[in-house]
Design a protein around this motif. Structure first.
Motif, PDB file in Angstrom:
ATOM      1  N   ARG A  34      35.487  44.489  44.166  1.00 17.97           N
ATOM      2  CA  ARG A  34      34.822  45.647  43.580  1.00 17.97           C
ATOM      3  C   ARG A  34      35.819  46.316  42.653  1.00 17.97           C
ATOM      4  O   ARG A  34      36.911  46.695  43.073  1.00 17.97           O
ATOM      5  CB  ARG A  34      34.378  46.634  44.670  1.00 17.97           C
ATOM      6  CG  ARG A  34      33.699  47.890  44.133  1.00 17.97           C
ATOM      7  CD  ARG A  34      33.436  48.875  45.265  1.00 17.97           C
ATOM      8  NE  ARG A  34      32.727  50.081  44.830  1.00 17.97           N
ATOM      9  CZ  ARG A  34      33.282  51.117  44.235  1.00 17.97           C
ATOM     10  NH1 ARG A  34      34.607  51.119  44.007  1.00 17.97           N
ATOM     11  NH2 ARG A  34      32.570  52.164  43.873  1.00 17.97           N
ATOM     12  N   ALA A  83      36.340  48.988  38.988  1.00 21.40           N
ATOM     13  CA  ALA A  83      35.737  50.097  38.248  1.00 21.40           C
ATOM     14  C   ALA A  83      36.417  50.223  36.894  1.00 21.40           C
ATOM     15  O   ALA A  83      37.656  50.216  36.814  1.00 21.40           O
ATOM     16  CB  ALA A  83      35.865  51.401  39.030  1.00 21.40           C
ATOM     17  N   ARG A 112      37.475  52.575  34.222  1.00 18.57           N
ATOM     18  CA  ARG A 112      37.741  54.011  34.124  1.00 18.57           C
ATOM     19  C   ARG A 112      37.843  54.404  32.660  1.00 18.57           C
ATOM     20  O   ARG A 112      38.706  53.896  31.923  1.00 18.57           O
ATOM     21  CB  ARG A 112      39.023  54.357  34.868  1.00 18.57           C
ATOM     22  CG  ARG A 112      39.354  55.849  34.898  1.00 18.57           C
ATOM     23  CD  ARG A 112      40.579  56.098  35.769  1.00 18.57           C
ATOM     24  NE  ARG A 112      40.308  55.696  37.156  1.00 18.57           N
ATOM     25  CZ  ARG A 112      41.263  55.605  38.089  1.00 18.57           C
ATOM     26  NH1 ARG A 112      42.518  55.862  37.775  1.00 18.57           N
ATOM     27  NH2 ARG A 112      40.936  55.247  39.321  1.00 18.57           N
ATOM     28  N   THR A 143      26.197  45.657  39.047  1.00 18.21           N
ATOM     29  CA  THR A 143      26.651  47.017  38.721  1.00 18.21           C
ATOM     30  C   THR A 143      26.177  48.007  39.776  1.00 18.21           C
ATOM     31  O   THR A 143      25.195  47.767  40.487  1.00 18.21           O
ATOM     32  CB  THR A 143      26.125  47.442  37.344  1.00 18.21           C
ATOM     33  OG1 THR A 143      24.695  47.438  37.367  1.00 18.21           O
ATOM     34  CG2 THR A 143      26.613  46.482  36.267  1.00 18.21           C
ATOM     35  N   GLU A 160      33.953  56.674  35.879  1.00 21.18           N
ATOM     36  CA  GLU A 160      34.173  55.312  36.344  1.00 21.18           C
ATOM     37  C   GLU A 160      32.840  54.581  36.443  1.00 21.18           C
ATOM     38  O   GLU A 160      31.838  55.153  36.882  1.00 21.18           O
ATOM     39  CB  GLU A 160      34.882  55.307  37.695  1.00 21.18           C
ATOM     40  CG  GLU A 160      36.345  55.721  37.613  1.00 21.18           C
ATOM     41  CD  GLU A 160      37.076  55.502  38.927  1.00 21.18           C
ATOM     42  OE1 GLU A 160      36.401  55.448  39.975  1.00 21.18           O
ATOM     43  OE2 GLU A 160      38.328  55.386  38.903  1.00 21.18           O
ATOM     44  N   PRO A 180      31.543  51.338  38.291  1.00 22.54           N
ATOM     45  CA  PRO A 180      31.880  50.296  39.266  1.00 22.54           C
ATOM     46  C   PRO A 180      31.059  49.021  39.051  1.00 22.54           C
ATOM     47  O   PRO A 180      29.870  49.065  38.705  1.00 22.54           O
ATOM     48  CB  PRO A 180      31.552  50.932  40.615  1.00 22.54           C
ATOM     49  CG  PRO A 180      31.392  52.401  40.331  1.00 22.54           C
ATOM     50  CD  PRO A 180      30.893  52.491  38.931  1.00 22.54           C
ATOM     51  N   SER A 192      30.780  44.747  40.793  1.00 18.78           N
ATOM     52  CA  SER A 192      31.212  43.749  41.769  1.00 18.78           C
ATOM     53  C   SER A 192      31.174  42.399  41.080  1.00 18.78           C
ATOM     54  O   SER A 192      30.168  42.041  40.441  1.00 18.78           O
ATOM     55  CB  SER A 192      30.290  43.764  42.987  1.00 18.78           C
ATOM     56  OG  SER A 192      30.637  42.720  43.889  1.00 18.78           O
TER      57      SER A 192
END
Length: 242
Positions: free
Chosen positions: A47, A49, A51, A79, A129, A131, A133
């Motif tokens: 996972r 992110a 930024r 997402t 952020e 995120p 995966s």
């Protein structure tokens, strides 16, 4: 008589000059888009992110385009919903196909576009952020994600420059994910189970030996008892005849 304090005056001026020079050189560092964490494992899932800080003093960030590297495709990219933002996913054909859980995937995600709702976005002095995966991560040393950051005033920051080994960080660096090789499976992983099996075998053998020993001891005691009775009987018989 008037004494001049030139040494103290010179020292004060020198300190003032040094402080001014240091403060003048220490300007604010330029923030850029990064991926966090910045490390992963080849063949694994993770996972991460993206930024995104806002560098503008007057405009908001309203769109973020993340381009996934063509030379390091990923089989699965999902997402996480971000309040006030929508995401569009673009895919491309990959050749050769990507092996994933015994299946051959011929498509991979090529681009993620995050768009802010009207009157929304990342305001000055803030960051956001996004995120995701991803996995299985490719057999590569790095993944370079080229990112376009669009502001509400129409300006675009292009975080697309790839870092060069041994060189200084570029002015507009792209986010980089470093990938480490997966640790090889230890050949001694099954040793504890084998040792436990050996211990069980040893326990069974020792138990059988113990049972046999007890049986032998009982038999021996029985023999001694019979012998004692016979000896006592032979001693009583002569005494009875006399």
């Amino acid at each position: 008589m008037i004494r001049l304090r030139r040494p103290a005056t010179v020292a004060a001026l020198t300190l003032t000059a040094v402080a001014t020079a240091v403060l003048g050189l220490a300007g604010p560092a330029s923030a850029h888009v990064t991926i966090n964490p910045a490390e992963g494992t080849q063949g694994g899932y993770g996972r991460f992110a993206f930024r995104v800080p806002n560098e503008s003093d007057t405009a908001s960030t309203v769109k973020v385009e993340v381009n996934l590297p063509e030379n390091a495709p990923v089989g699965s990219v999902s997402t996480m919903p971000v309040a006030g933002w929508t995401v569009a996913v673009e895919k491309r054909k990959v050749d050769p196909p990507i092996e994933m859980h015994g299946s051959q995937l011929t498509e991979a995600v090529s681009k993620l576009t995050f768009t802010a709702a009207p009157n929304g976005g990342v305001k000055p002095g803030e960051f956001q952020e996004f995120p995701v995966s991803m996995g299985p991560l490719p057999q590569a040393d790095t993944m370079v994600f080229k990112v376009l950051q669009t502001y509400s005033d129409g300006n675009v920051s292009r975080w697309i420059e790839e870092p060069a080994p041994g060189a200084e960080e570029p002015e507009n660096p792209a986010p980089v994910l470093k990938l480490a090789a997966a640790a090889p499976a230890s050949p001694g992983a099954s040793a504890p189970a084998a040792a436990a099996a050996d211990d069980d075998d040893d326990d069974d053998g020792s138990g059988a030996a113990t049972a046999l020993g007890v049986a032998g001891l009982v038999a021996g005691l029985g023999g001694l008892a019979l012998g004692g009775l016979a000896f006592a009987r032979t001693r009583r018989e002569p005494a009875a005849k006399s």
